[in-house]
Design a protein around this motif. Structure first.
Motif, mmCIF file in Angstrom:
data_model
loop_
_atom_site.group_PDB
_atom_site.id
_atom_site.type_symbol
_atom_site.label_atom_id
_atom_site.label_comp_id
_atom_site.label_asym_id
_atom_site.label_seq_id
_atom_site.Cartn_x
_atom_site.Cartn_y
_atom_site.Cartn_z
ATOM 1 N N GLU A 45 0.829 -1.196 0.000
ATOM 2 C CA GLU A 45 0.000 0.000 0.000
ATOM 3 C C GLU A 45 0.867 1.251 0.000
ATOM 4 O OE1 GLU A 45 -2.797 0.145 3.185
ATOM 5 O OE2 GLU A 45 -3.713 2.024 2.516
ATOM 6 N N THR A 100 -6.730 15.816 -5.027
ATOM 7 C CA THR A 100 -8.100 15.526 -4.655
ATOM 8 C C THR A 100 -8.901 16.811 -4.600
ATOM 9 O OG1 THR A 100 -9.528 14.690 -2.880
ATOM 10 C CG2 THR A 100 -7.411 15.600 -2.209
ATOM 11 N N LEU A 108 -5.327 9.690 3.125
ATOM 12 C CA LEU A 108 -5.874 8.418 2.670
ATOM 13 C C LEU A 108 -5.797 8.318 1.153
ATOM 14 C CD1 LEU A 108 -9.023 8.266 4.960
ATOM 15 C CD2 LEU A 108 -6.819 7.150 5.300
ATOM 16 N N PRO A 109 -5.079 7.320 0.637
ATOM 17 C CA PRO A 109 -4.905 7.223 -0.820
ATOM 18 C C PRO A 109 -6.232 7.153 -1.582
ATOM 19 C CG PRO A 109 -3.377 5.750 0.304
ATOM 20 C CD PRO A 109 -4.310 6.274 1.356
ATOM 21 N N HIS A 110 -7.222 6.467 -1.037
ATOM 22 C CA HIS A 110 -8.461 6.288 -1.792
ATOM 23 C C HIS A 110 -9.265 7.574 -1.906
ATOM 24 C CE1 HIS A 110 -10.070 5.720 2.353
ATOM 25 N NE2 HIS A 110 -11.158 6.269 1.837
ATOM 26 N N GLU A 111 -8.885 8.600 -1.184
ATOM 27 C CA GLU A 111 -9.587 9.878 -1.278
ATOM 28 C C GLU A 111 -8.995 10.794 -2.345
ATOM 29 O OE1 GLU A 111 -9.874 11.469 2.723
ATOM 30 O OE2 GLU A 111 -11.777 10.404 3.009
ATOM 31 N N TYR A 112 -7.957 10.344 -3.008
ATOM 32 C CA TYR A 112 -7.357 11.129 -4.085
ATOM 33 C C TYR A 112 -7.915 10.689 -5.430
ATOM 34 C CZ TYR A 112 -4.237 13.479 -0.900
ATOM 35 O OH TYR A 112 -3.744 14.278 0.105
ATOM 36 N N ASP A 113 -8.134 11.675 -6.296
ATOM 37 C CA ASP A 113 -8.820 11.417 -7.555
ATOM 38 C C ASP A 113 -7.889 11.102 -8.719
ATOM 39 O OD1 ASP A 113 -10.559 13.982 -6.174
ATOM 40 O OD2 ASP A 113 -11.669 12.178 -6.748
ATOM 41 N N TRP A 115 -3.652 10.530 -10.066
ATOM 42 C CA TRP A 115 -2.301 10.149 -9.665
ATOM 43 C C TRP A 115 -1.326 10.295 -10.820
ATOM 44 C CZ3 TRP A 115 -0.985 8.241 -4.771
ATOM 45 C CH2 TRP A 115 -2.061 8.011 -3.905
#
Length: 125
Positions: A45, A100, A108-113, A115
């Motif tokens: 992760e 984001t 939190l990585p999943h909160e970024y739109d 990459w």
């Protein structure tokens, strides 16, 4: 479409410095929080490193980099930077920037739109 391109990675001796840049282009949000993450092995992760708010006044750091790394941004250039000083071998990783639309400095990585593709940083002992 949004594009993020990192640059500035490379090989450096322990105690040295590097400055990473992340150029953001395309149909971006009117404002965004920028973040840096790192991944030291494939499949692991991504670890939060630092994040900065749109206005640049709010920054957040992982404990492991506090006092050594500094995140900054130039909104006119749509670029987010990560100045890394006093580098250590444990900082070796692929570094990724992300953005984001959230207004807070999330780690939190999943909160970024969006990459970037990443840039490798290797610190030799």
């Amino acid at each position: 479409q949004v594009h993020l391109v990192e640059s500035g990675g490379g090989l450096v001796q322990a105690g040295g410095s590097l400055r990473l840049s992340c150029a953001v282009s395309g149909r971006t949000f009117s404002s965004y929080t920028g973040g840096w993450f790192r991944q030291d092995s494939p499949g692991k992760e991504r670890e939060f490193v630092a994040a900065i708010s749109w206005g640049g006044f709010g920054a957040r750091y992982a404990d492991s980099v506090k006092g050594r790394f500094t995140i900054s941004r130039d909104n006119a250039k749509n670029t987010v930077y990560l100045q890394m000083n006093s580098l250590a071998p444990e900082d070796t990783a692929a570094y990724y920037c992300a953005i984001t639309r959230l207004e807070y400095t999330t780690g939190l990585p999943h909160e970024y739109d969006h990459w970037g593709q990443g840039t490798q940083v290797t610190v030799s002992s």
